[in-house]
Enzyme design. Structure first.
Site, PDB file in Angstrom:
ATOM      1  N   PRO A  63       4.045 -13.122  51.570  1.00 37.26           N
ATOM      2  CA  PRO A  63       2.946 -12.018  52.053  1.00 37.26           C
ATOM      3  C   PRO A  63       2.875 -11.055  51.361  1.00 37.26           C
ATOM      4  O   PRO A  63       1.951 -10.059  51.726  1.00 37.26           O
ATOM      5  CB  PRO A  63       3.737 -11.969  53.637  1.00 37.26           C
ATOM      6  CG  PRO A  63       4.964 -13.106  53.657  1.00 37.26           C
ATOM      7  CD  PRO A  63       5.073 -13.614  52.251  1.00 37.26           C
ATOM      8  N   GLU A  75      14.187 -17.037  53.693  1.00 38.07           N
ATOM      9  CA  GLU A  75      13.780 -15.514  53.710  1.00 38.07           C
ATOM     10  C   GLU A  75      12.942 -15.418  52.436  1.00 38.07           C
ATOM     11  O   GLU A  75      12.372 -14.251  52.158  1.00 38.07           O
ATOM     12  CB  GLU A  75      14.962 -14.556  53.878  1.00 38.07           C
ATOM     13  CG  GLU A  75      15.438 -14.617  55.243  1.00 38.07           C
ATOM     14  CD  GLU A  75      14.502 -14.310  56.359  1.00 38.07           C
ATOM     15  OE1 GLU A  75      13.564 -13.112  56.104  1.00 38.07           O
ATOM     16  OE2 GLU A  75      14.614 -14.706  57.283  1.00 38.07           O
ATOM     17  N   ARG A  79     -12.336 -28.433  45.292  1.00 40.82           N
ATOM     18  CA  ARG A  79     -13.842 -28.454  45.822  1.00 40.82           C
ATOM     19  C   ARG A  79     -14.682 -27.842  44.694  1.00 40.82           C
ATOM     20  O   ARG A  79     -15.811 -28.228  44.877  1.00 40.82           O
ATOM     21  CB  ARG A  79     -13.961 -28.081  47.120  1.00 40.82           C
ATOM     22  CG  ARG A  79     -13.814 -26.588  47.479  1.00 40.82           C
ATOM     23  CD  ARG A  79     -13.722 -26.533  48.799  1.00 40.82           C
ATOM     24  NE  ARG A  79     -14.910 -26.857  49.807  1.00 40.82           N
ATOM     25  CZ  ARG A  79     -16.072 -26.346  49.434  1.00 40.82           C
ATOM     26  NH1 ARG A  79     -16.300 -25.180  48.841  1.00 40.82           N
ATOM     27  NH2 ARG A  79     -17.052 -26.744  50.161  1.00 40.82           N
TER      28      ARG A  79
HETATM   29  N1  SAM Z   1      10.999 -12.979  54.640  1.00 35.61           N
HETATM   30  C1  SAM Z   1       9.535 -13.066  54.014  1.00 35.61           C
HETATM   31  C2  SAM Z   1       8.975 -11.763  54.418  1.00 35.61           C
HETATM   32  O1  SAM Z   1       9.236 -11.127  55.427  1.00 35.61           O
HETATM   33  O2  SAM Z   1       7.840 -11.335  53.784  1.00 35.61           O
HETATM   34  C3  SAM Z   1       9.041 -14.203  54.717  1.00 35.61           C
HETATM   35  C4  SAM Z   1       9.715 -15.586  54.375  1.00 35.61           C
HETATM   36  S1  SAM Z   1       8.785 -16.911  55.040  1.00 35.61           S
HETATM   37  C5  SAM Z   1       9.549 -17.403  56.485  1.00 35.61           C
HETATM   38  C6  SAM Z   1       9.183 -18.153  53.987  1.00 35.61           C
HETATM   39  C7  SAM Z   1       7.953 -18.124  52.882  1.00 35.61           C
HETATM   40  O3  SAM Z   1       6.691 -18.768  53.387  1.00 35.61           O
HETATM   41  C8  SAM Z   1       7.726 -17.268  52.092  1.00 35.61           C
HETATM   42  O4  SAM Z   1       8.874 -17.493  50.865  1.00 35.61           O
HETATM   43  C9  SAM Z   1       6.534 -17.705  51.381  1.00 35.61           C
HETATM   44  O5  SAM Z   1       6.676 -18.718  50.346  1.00 35.61           O
HETATM   45  C10 SAM Z   1       6.056 -18.344  52.475  1.00 35.61           C
HETATM   46  N2  SAM Z   1       4.785 -17.387  53.079  1.00 35.61           N
HETATM   47  C11 SAM Z   1       5.217 -16.967  54.393  1.00 35.61           C
HETATM   48  N3  SAM Z   1       4.018 -16.331  54.467  1.00 35.61           N
HETATM   49  C12 SAM Z   1       3.037 -16.312  53.557  1.00 35.61           C
HETATM   50  C13 SAM Z   1       1.782 -15.812  53.418  1.00 35.61           C
HETATM   51  N4  SAM Z   1       1.307 -15.081  54.366  1.00 35.61           N
HETATM   52  N5  SAM Z   1       1.192 -16.092  52.166  1.00 35.61           N
HETATM   53  C14 SAM Z   1       1.907 -16.835  51.361  1.00 35.61           C
HETATM   54  N6  SAM Z   1       2.957 -17.386  51.499  1.00 35.61           N
HETATM   55  C15 SAM Z   1       3.703 -17.064  52.578  1.00 35.61           C
END
Ligand code: SAM
Length: 250
Positions: A89, A116, A154
């Site tokens: 994120p 996490e 695509r």
């Molecule tokens: N602790 C992190 C934080 O607060 O930013 C979130 C971890 S999330 C539960 C687990 C994984 O999902 C992340 O390490 C990432 O690879 C992926 N992920 C979650 N949200 C994402 C997003 N908006 N865009 C891209 N990858 C995402």
């Protein structure tokens, strides 16, 4: 091009790589996707890939050592990858401009986070691009990797029967206008009939193209005025476009 995906859930990918219009690109190897199960690179007998965070706090962190081993295996197999993407994120929001960059590049390693997230030392050592799907939190990076793969596939030559992506939203910086198909008049409850816009039935290609352009300008001006500002700054709006927009009061 070749994408190496490092993931704890490789089985999530097959359904998306074997269906729909992009299947051709994946099955022909035009977009060659290799899946690496991170657990295969765990260093202990329990195949553990996560542990508690130093300093305390909730959740688990993806361990550095299995990730380092997986990246070394990818490198041994393909040579130094042109890019290593970490989905997070905190990354740059994925947009069509970034998709076009990847579509024209020789591929990348895609690191799918879980828990996490990934031990920062791996990110610092290897990652060249951090990409986000948007301001929300997913439970893993796999969906983000699939989004990137689909959007890149695509755009590959021969994947779409006509070069329809050239008219898609964002390809020229604007949002695409509406589409209509049969029937010419749609009967709806209450007895009304909804016609297709007349110009689309005219057979006049010039008028249809202009109408589509104006719809695209109108919807973009209403929903994403920032894209109009960017198109203007990039010199992508014609005099006719500007005339139309000023008629809308924009
Ligand atoms: N602790 C992190 C934080 O607060 O930013 C979130 C971890 S999330 C539960 C687990 C994984 O999902 C992340 O390490 C990432 O690879 C992926 N992920 C979650 N949200 C994402 C997003 N908006 N865009 C891209 N990858 C995402």
């Amino acid at each position: 091009m070749r994408f190496d995906v490092v993931t704890l859930f490789p089985e999530l990918f097959a359904p998306h790589l074997t269906q729909g219009i992009t299947r051709r690109a994946f099955e022909s190897g035009q977009v060659d996707v290799r899946l690496w199960q991170l657990r295969d690179f765990a260093t202990d007998a329990y195949r553990r890939v996560d542990d508690r965070p130093y300093g305390g706090g909730p959740g688990m962190v993806m361990l550095a050592e299995p990730l380092e081993a997986a990246l070394a295996a990818v490198q041994a197999d393909r040579g130094a990858p042109p890019a290593v993407v970490h989905f997070t994120p905190a990354g740059r929001r994925l947009d069509q401009a970034l998709v076009q960059e990847f579509a024209a590049a020789p591929g990348a390693v895609l690191l799918c986070g879980r828990y996490e997230g990934i031990d920062q030392r791996v990110i610092d050592r290897h990652v060249t691009h951090e990409i986000s799907l948007g301001d929300y939190v997913l439970s893993g990076g796999e969906l983000a990797a699939l989004v990137l793969l689909d959007a890149v596939a695509r755009l590959q030559e021969g994947v779409l029967t006509a070069p329809s992506h050239e008219q898609d939203s964002f390809s020229d910086g604007l949002i695409e206008g509406p589409h209509y198909s049969r029937p010419e008049r749609l009967a709806v409850p209450g007895g009304a009939e909804l016609p297709v816009p007349e110009v689309l039935m005219s057979g006049h290609h010039g008028h249809i193209a202009r109408w589509r352009r104006e719809c695209s300008l109108a919807v973009t001006a209403r929903r994403r005025p920032d894209l109009i500002v960017a198109a203007r700054a990039a010199g992508r709006l014609s005099k006719d476009d500007e005339r139309y927009l000023s008629g809308l009061g924009l």
